[in-house]
Design an enzyme around this catalytic site. Structure first.
Site, PDB file in Angstrom:
ATOM      1  N   PRO A   1     -31.422 -86.318 -35.780  1.00 29.37           N
ATOM      2  CA  PRO A   1     -31.319 -87.403 -34.802  1.00 29.37           C
ATOM      3  C   PRO A   1     -29.900 -87.867 -34.474  1.00 29.37           C
ATOM      4  CG  PRO A   1     -31.978 -88.273 -36.908  1.00 29.37           C
ATOM      5  CD  PRO A   1     -31.938 -86.789 -37.061  1.00 29.37           C
ATOM      6  N   CYS A   2     -29.155 -87.031 -33.784  1.00 29.87           N
ATOM      7  CA  CYS A   2     -27.803 -87.417 -33.371  1.00 29.87           C
ATOM      8  C   CYS A   2     -27.845 -88.555 -32.361  1.00 29.87           C
ATOM      9  CB  CYS A   2     -27.042 -86.218 -32.832  1.00 29.87           C
ATOM     10  SG  CYS A   2     -27.835 -85.361 -31.474  1.00 29.87           S
TER      11      CYS A   2
END
Length: 156
Positions: A122-123
């Site tokens: 989850p950047c």
């Protein structure tokens, strides 16, 4: 052998690639290659199911085998991203501190930019030091929508 599947999501079409029973890529696309098909392998079907649950607000963590190609530093950053809780954000500086490299916030940003497995790593949960939205391979509008989705369902 590499398999590629296209999956429709509320934020648009994504391509998922897998090889040797691990997910190796997830990206948004407007123009999928002709080789991309609807998920056929058990792993890609499971990825589709988990993504559907995520977008429905049911799933808060993914349980899929991931293998991203990158430098050791990038892999360390990507592992740190996966530890950011659902519905929360961290700044690049906070991620840098969490990996023991407090002065490496720019390098963290570059590693974040090279993340080949969006959403699952989850950047989108990484924001600027002032909390503002900066950079996302899927576009800032999608980043904002992902964060809004997670904030909406975080306490359910």
């Amino acid at each position: 052998m590499k398999d590629t599947a296209k999956i429709s999501t509320p934020l648009g079409l994504v391509l998922i690639t897998a090889a040797n029973d691990t997910i190796t890529g997830l990206s948004f696309t407007d123009d999928p290659p002709e080789t991309a098909v609807t998920p056929k392998t058990p792993l890609l079907k499971e990825a589709e199911r988990q993504l559907s649950e995520y977008f429905s607000g049911i799933r808060k963590a993914f349980d899929l085998p991931l293998r991203a190609e990158g430098t050791e530093f990038q892999k360390t950053v990507w592992a740190a991203l996966r530890s950011i809780p659902y519905g929360e954000t961290r700044s690049y500086g906070q991620v840098a501190k969490s990996i023991g490299r407090p002065s490496a916030s720019r390098a963290v940003g570059m590693a974040n930019n090279k993340n080949p497995i969006l959403i699952l790593t989850p950047c989108h949960r990484v924001v600027g030091s002032d909390g503002g939205l900066v950079g996302y391979a899927g576009g800032l509008e999608r980043k904002e929508q992902l964060l809004k989705l997670e904030r909406t369902h975080a306490n359910r």
